[in-house]
Design a protein around this motif. Structure first.
Motif, PDB file in Angstrom:
ATOM      1  N   VAL A  87      -0.913 -14.592  15.335  1.00 62.12           N
ATOM      2  CA  VAL A  87      -1.017 -15.407  13.425  1.00 62.12           C
ATOM      3  C   VAL A  87      -1.691 -16.530  13.427  1.00 62.12           C
ATOM      4  O   VAL A  87      -1.780 -17.368  13.967  1.00 62.12           O
ATOM      5  N   ARG A  88      -2.557 -16.526  12.759  1.00 63.64           N
ATOM      6  CA  ARG A  88      -3.821 -17.674  12.758  1.00 63.64           C
ATOM      7  C   ARG A  88      -2.607 -18.885  11.864  1.00 63.64           C
ATOM      8  O   ARG A  88      -1.685 -18.491  10.966  1.00 63.64           O
ATOM      9  N   MET A  89      -2.700 -20.480  12.196  1.00 64.62           N
ATOM     10  CA  MET A  89      -2.343 -21.040  11.351  1.00 64.62           C
ATOM     11  C   MET A  89      -2.707 -22.018  10.054  1.00 64.62           C
ATOM     12  O   MET A  89      -4.301 -21.453  10.389  1.00 64.62           O
ATOM     13  N   GLY A  90      -2.386 -21.953   9.558  1.00 59.17           N
ATOM     14  CA  GLY A  90      -3.262 -23.101   8.152  1.00 59.17           C
ATOM     15  C   GLY A  90      -3.856 -24.050   8.349  1.00 59.17           C
ATOM     16  O   GLY A  90      -4.041 -24.798   9.262  1.00 59.17           O
ATOM     17  N   ASN A  91      -5.019 -24.366   7.563  1.00 56.25           N
ATOM     18  CA  ASN A  91      -5.623 -25.333   7.933  1.00 56.25           C
ATOM     19  C   ASN A  91      -4.331 -27.050   7.428  1.00 56.25           C
ATOM     20  O   ASN A  91      -4.898 -27.517   8.433  1.00 56.25           O
ATOM     21  N   TRP A  92      -3.516 -26.411   7.243  1.00 59.97           N
ATOM     22  CA  TRP A  92      -2.356 -27.479   6.286  1.00 59.97           C
ATOM     23  C   TRP A  92      -1.545 -27.753   7.768  1.00 59.97           C
ATOM     24  O   TRP A  92      -1.180 -28.980   7.986  1.00 59.97           O
ATOM     25  N   ASN A  93      -1.293 -26.583   8.576  1.00 63.17           N
ATOM     26  CA  ASN A  93      -0.633 -26.996   9.399  1.00 63.17           C
ATOM     27  C   ASN A  93      -1.783 -27.629  10.871  1.00 63.17           C
ATOM     28  O   ASN A  93      -0.853 -28.051  11.608  1.00 63.17           O
ATOM     29  N   GLU A  94      -3.213 -27.520  10.784  1.00 62.91           N
ATOM     30  CA  GLU A  94      -4.094 -28.126  12.013  1.00 62.91           C
ATOM     31  C   GLU A  94      -3.473 -29.623  11.453  1.00 62.91           C
ATOM     32  O   GLU A  94      -3.687 -30.189  12.220  1.00 62.91           O
ATOM     33  N   ASP A  95      -3.885 -29.658  10.732  1.00 65.69           N
ATOM     34  CA  ASP A  95      -3.447 -31.398  10.256  1.00 65.69           C
ATOM     35  C   ASP A  95      -2.582 -31.854  10.417  1.00 65.69           C
ATOM     36  O   ASP A  95      -2.614 -33.132  10.918  1.00 65.69           O
ATOM     37  N   VAL A  96      -1.744 -30.824  10.513  1.00 64.12           N
ATOM     38  CA  VAL A  96      -0.057 -31.784  10.911  1.00 64.12           C
ATOM     39  C   VAL A  96      -0.029 -32.172  12.595  1.00 64.12           C
ATOM     40  O   VAL A  96       0.020 -33.489  13.075  1.00 64.12           O
ATOM     41  N   PHE A  97      -0.534 -30.972  13.226  1.00 61.03           N
ATOM     42  CA  PHE A  97      -0.358 -31.158  15.015  1.00 61.03           C
ATOM     43  C   PHE A  97      -1.447 -32.447  14.868  1.00 61.03           C
ATOM     44  O   PHE A  97      -1.873 -33.081  16.032  1.00 61.03           O
ATOM     45  N   LEU A  98      -2.777 -32.823  14.084  1.00 59.57           N
ATOM     46  CA  LEU A  98      -3.292 -33.904  14.768  1.00 59.57           C
ATOM     47  C   LEU A  98      -3.218 -35.486  14.220  1.00 59.57           C
ATOM     48  O   LEU A  98      -3.872 -35.526  14.607  1.00 59.57           O
ATOM     49  N   GLU A  99      -2.294 -35.476  13.194  1.00 63.47           N
ATOM     50  CA  GLU A  99      -2.303 -36.183  12.453  1.00 63.47           C
ATOM     51  C   GLU A  99      -0.717 -36.672  13.836  1.00 63.47           C
ATOM     52  O   GLU A  99      -0.522 -37.876  14.040  1.00 63.47           O
ATOM     53  N   GLU A 100      -0.018 -35.603  14.922  1.00 68.73           N
ATOM     54  CA  GLU A 100       0.902 -36.107  15.431  1.00 68.73           C
ATOM     55  C   GLU A 100       0.255 -36.476  16.860  1.00 68.73           C
ATOM     56  O   GLU A 100       0.227 -37.761  17.678  1.00 68.73           O
ATOM     57  N   GLU A 101      -1.292 -35.590  17.186  1.00 71.06           N
ATOM     58  CA  GLU A 101      -1.434 -36.042  18.433  1.00 71.06           C
ATOM     59  C   GLU A 101      -2.303 -38.137  18.673  1.00 71.06           C
ATOM     60  O   GLU A 101      -2.674 -38.531  18.459  1.00 71.06           O
ATOM     61  N   ARG A 102      -2.550 -37.903  16.957  1.00 73.34           N
ATOM     62  CA  ARG A 102      -3.039 -39.531  16.197  1.00 73.34           C
ATOM     63  C   ARG A 102      -1.840 -40.325  16.710  1.00 73.34           C
ATOM     64  O   ARG A 102      -2.652 -41.095  17.057  1.00 73.34           O
ATOM     65  N   MET A 103      -0.931 -40.019  16.432  1.00 77.36           N
ATOM     66  CA  MET A 103       0.235 -40.896  16.579  1.00 77.36           C
ATOM     67  C   MET A 103       0.594 -41.577  17.756  1.00 77.36           C
ATOM     68  O   MET A 103       0.611 -42.329  18.678  1.00 77.36           O
ATOM     69  N   LYS A 104       0.823 -40.218  18.336  1.00 77.05           N
ATOM     70  CA  LYS A 104       1.114 -40.222  19.764  1.00 77.05           C
ATOM     71  C   LYS A 104       0.000 -41.099  20.813  1.00 77.05           C
ATOM     72  O   LYS A 104       0.164 -41.855  21.757  1.00 77.05           O
ATOM     73  N   ASP A 105      -1.164 -41.039  20.517  1.00 75.80           N
ATOM     74  CA  ASP A 105      -2.410 -41.356  21.353  1.00 75.80           C
ATOM     75  C   ASP A 105      -2.631 -43.031  21.042  1.00 75.80           C
ATOM     76  O   ASP A 105      -2.521 -43.474  22.023  1.00 75.80           O
ATOM     77  N   PHE A 106      -2.254 -43.533  19.826  1.00 75.27           N
ATOM     78  CA  PHE A 106      -1.553 -44.655  19.221  1.00 75.27           C
ATOM     79  C   PHE A 106      -0.601 -44.966  19.872  1.00 75.27           C
ATOM     80  O   PHE A 106      -0.804 -46.589  20.379  1.00 75.27           O
ATOM     81  N   LEU A 107       0.446 -44.543  20.028  1.00 77.92           N
ATOM     82  CA  LEU A 107       1.395 -45.174  20.603  1.00 77.92           C
ATOM     83  C   LEU A 107       1.525 -45.795  22.396  1.00 77.92           C
ATOM     84  O   LEU A 107       1.260 -46.590  22.853  1.00 77.92           O
ATOM     85  N   GLU A 108       0.486 -45.237  23.296  1.00 72.53           N
ATOM     86  CA  GLU A 108       0.775 -45.167  24.096  1.00 72.53           C
ATOM     87  C   GLU A 108      -0.262 -45.713  24.575  1.00 72.53           C
ATOM     88  O   GLU A 108      -0.260 -46.925  25.397  1.00 72.53           O
ATOM     89  N   LYS A 109      -1.289 -46.019  23.748  1.00 71.57           N
ATOM     90  CA  LYS A 109      -2.952 -47.451  23.413  1.00 71.57           C
ATOM     91  C   LYS A 109      -1.715 -48.854  23.170  1.00 71.57           C
ATOM     92  O   LYS A 109      -2.249 -49.504  24.181  1.00 71.57           O
ATOM     93  N   ARG A 110      -0.656 -48.530  22.174  1.00 74.53           N
ATOM     94  CA  ARG A 110       0.148 -49.732  22.104  1.00 74.53           C
ATOM     95  C   ARG A 110       1.175 -50.337  23.015  1.00 74.53           C
ATOM     96  O   ARG A 110       1.155 -51.736  23.619  1.00 74.53           O
ATOM     97  N   GLU A 111       1.394 -49.301  23.823  1.00 72.74           N
ATOM     98  CA  GLU A 111       2.084 -49.454  24.983  1.00 72.74           C
ATOM     99  C   GLU A 111       1.852 -50.270  25.851  1.00 72.74           C
ATOM    100  O   GLU A 111       1.358 -50.562  26.992  1.00 72.74           O
ATOM    101  N   LYS A 112       0.245 -49.894  26.600  1.00 80.01           N
ATOM    102  CA  LYS A 112      -0.333 -50.009  27.309  1.00 80.01           C
ATOM    103  C   LYS A 112      -1.288 -51.674  26.645  1.00 80.01           C
ATOM    104  O   LYS A 112      -1.924 -51.936  27.753  1.00 80.01           O
ATOM    105  N   GLY A 113      -1.841 -51.970  26.106  1.00 74.51           N
ATOM    106  CA  GLY A 113      -1.968 -52.971  25.481  1.00 74.51           C
ATOM    107  C   GLY A 113      -3.805 -53.122  25.311  1.00 74.51           C
ATOM    108  O   GLY A 113      -4.226 -53.575  25.491  1.00 74.51           O
ATOM    109  N   GLU A 114      -3.823 -51.310  24.922  1.00 72.41           N
ATOM    110  CA  GLU A 114      -5.489 -51.163  25.170  1.00 72.41           C
ATOM    111  C   GLU A 114      -6.153 -50.982  23.759  1.00 72.41           C
ATOM    112  O   GLU A 114      -7.544 -50.354  23.086  1.00 72.41           O
ATOM    113  N   LEU A 115      -5.312 -51.378  22.331  1.00 73.78           N
ATOM    114  CA  LEU A 115      -5.653 -51.244  21.361  1.00 73.78           C
ATOM    115  C   LEU A 115      -6.637 -52.772  20.700  1.00 73.78           C
ATOM    116  O   LEU A 115      -6.460 -53.983  21.830  1.00 73.78           O
ATOM    117  N   LEU A 116      -7.807 -51.995  20.196  1.00 69.11           N
ATOM    118  CA  LEU A 116      -8.930 -53.300  19.655  1.00 69.11           C
ATOM    119  C   LEU A 116      -7.994 -54.526  19.535  1.00 69.11           C
ATOM    120  O   LEU A 116      -8.365 -55.662  19.646  1.00 69.11           O
TER     121      LEU A 116
END
Length: 303
Positions: free
Chosen positions: A10-39
């Motif tokens: 079953v294919r997911m709608g674009n709205w669901n893809e945007d939610v998953f991408l936003e979750e991945e960005r947030m995980k990546d942001f939190l991981e970089k913040r913990e490591k002190g790698e943010l600009l």
């Protein structure tokens, strides 16, 4: 009874893809913040290190010694043949790391650029240490003399490794950015290209002062030993650096019609103020006797 009719096909709608991408960005942001790698975290670390307050050495005998912490100041002077904008005031030799590389890496670039900025406050990016030539046997604490070889070192990076003020002959691929003259940089390699010498300001008295101690907080000419070019601050040539607009520093001897070095080649090895550890000798007020003498001369009163 309700059954789950959805499967992997079953294919997911674009709205669901945007939610998953936003979750991945947030995980990546939190991981970089913990490591002190943010600009923003990198910028704060670099600026905290380079702009940390420093204490200059206090000269008890009025001379410069090996091991002293000083700032190199090009004294204020009027514009000469330069056209256009001209930066006035006392300029201090400073470290100028590359803006893009500094934002990507925590460590300093090698070689690192230098510039002159309108400040005399001792910080991590403008406080140099007078070091002996690696080929000499001069001990720390000895007086620096005219014509004697020395090095200028500065602590840089989070590891505070020592970088040396260096220069070499101009080539087609390597020169200063604005004037296309001999480039001056900071490097971690120990070689003969790091050696400089102080020369007495008056050319008619240089032979008499050869071998004499170098006075602190007085004008001298700083020559590069290998290329025999004098350190110069080009107040009319502006550079865009990590800390804003500053002026170019190069190695070139600018002579007037009398074969005398111009004010852009004049430098002062400024030491600390014994009354205030955070200030320099340039911050001391002029003696009242000098002020009184100036007023008397202006009024035509002879003393």
């Amino acid at each position: 009874m309700a059954q789950n009719l959805y499967g992997p096909g079953v294919r997911m709608g674009n709205w669901n893809e945007d939610v998953f991408l936003e979750e991945e960005r947030m995980k990546d942001f939190l991981e970089k913040r913990e490591k002190g790698e943010l600009l923003i975290q990198r910028n704060r670390r670099v600026k905290k290190n380079l702009l940390r307050p420093m204490e200059l050495s206090v000269s008890e005998d009025g001379f410069v010694h090996f091991g002293d912490k000083v700032i190199l100041v090009n004294p204020d002077h009027p514009s000469g043949e330069e056209a256009g904008m001209f930066l006035e005031g006392d300029l201090c030799l400073c470290m100028s790391p590359d803006e893009v590389r500094t934002q990507l890496l925590d460590d300093m670039e090698i070689p690192c650029g230098v510039s002159a900025v309108q400040t005399i406050v001792p910080t991590g990016r403008n406080t140099f240490t007078i070091l002996r030539d690696h080929r000499s046997s001069d001990a720390e604490g000895q007086v620096l003399r005219y014509g004697q070889s020395f090095c200028l070192g500065i602590a840089a990076g989070l590891e505070c490794k020592t970088l040396y003020l260096s220069s070499e002959h101009r080539t087609l691929l390597k020169s200063s950015k604005k004037s296309w003259l001999q480039e001056v940089t900071l490097t971690d390699e120990v070689s003969h290209l790091n050696c400089w010498q102080a020369t007495f300001l008056d050319p008619q008295m240089r032979l008499e002062h050869e071998g004499f101690p170098v006075k602190a907080n007085e004008k001298v000419i700083i020559y590069h030993r290998h290329t025999n070019r004098a350190l110069a601050a080009h107040r009319h040539l502006f550079l865009r650096t990590y800390f804003g607009k500053e002026v170019e520093v190069a190695a070139h001897t600018h002579l007037d019609s009398h074969r005398v070095e111009k004010p852009k080649n004049h430098w002062m090895l400024v030491t600390g103020n014994p009354r205030d550890k955070s200030a320099t000798m340039l911050d001391l007020p002029k003696p009242s006797a000098e002020n009184t003498r100036a007023v008397e001369q202006a009024m035509g009163i002879s003393t």
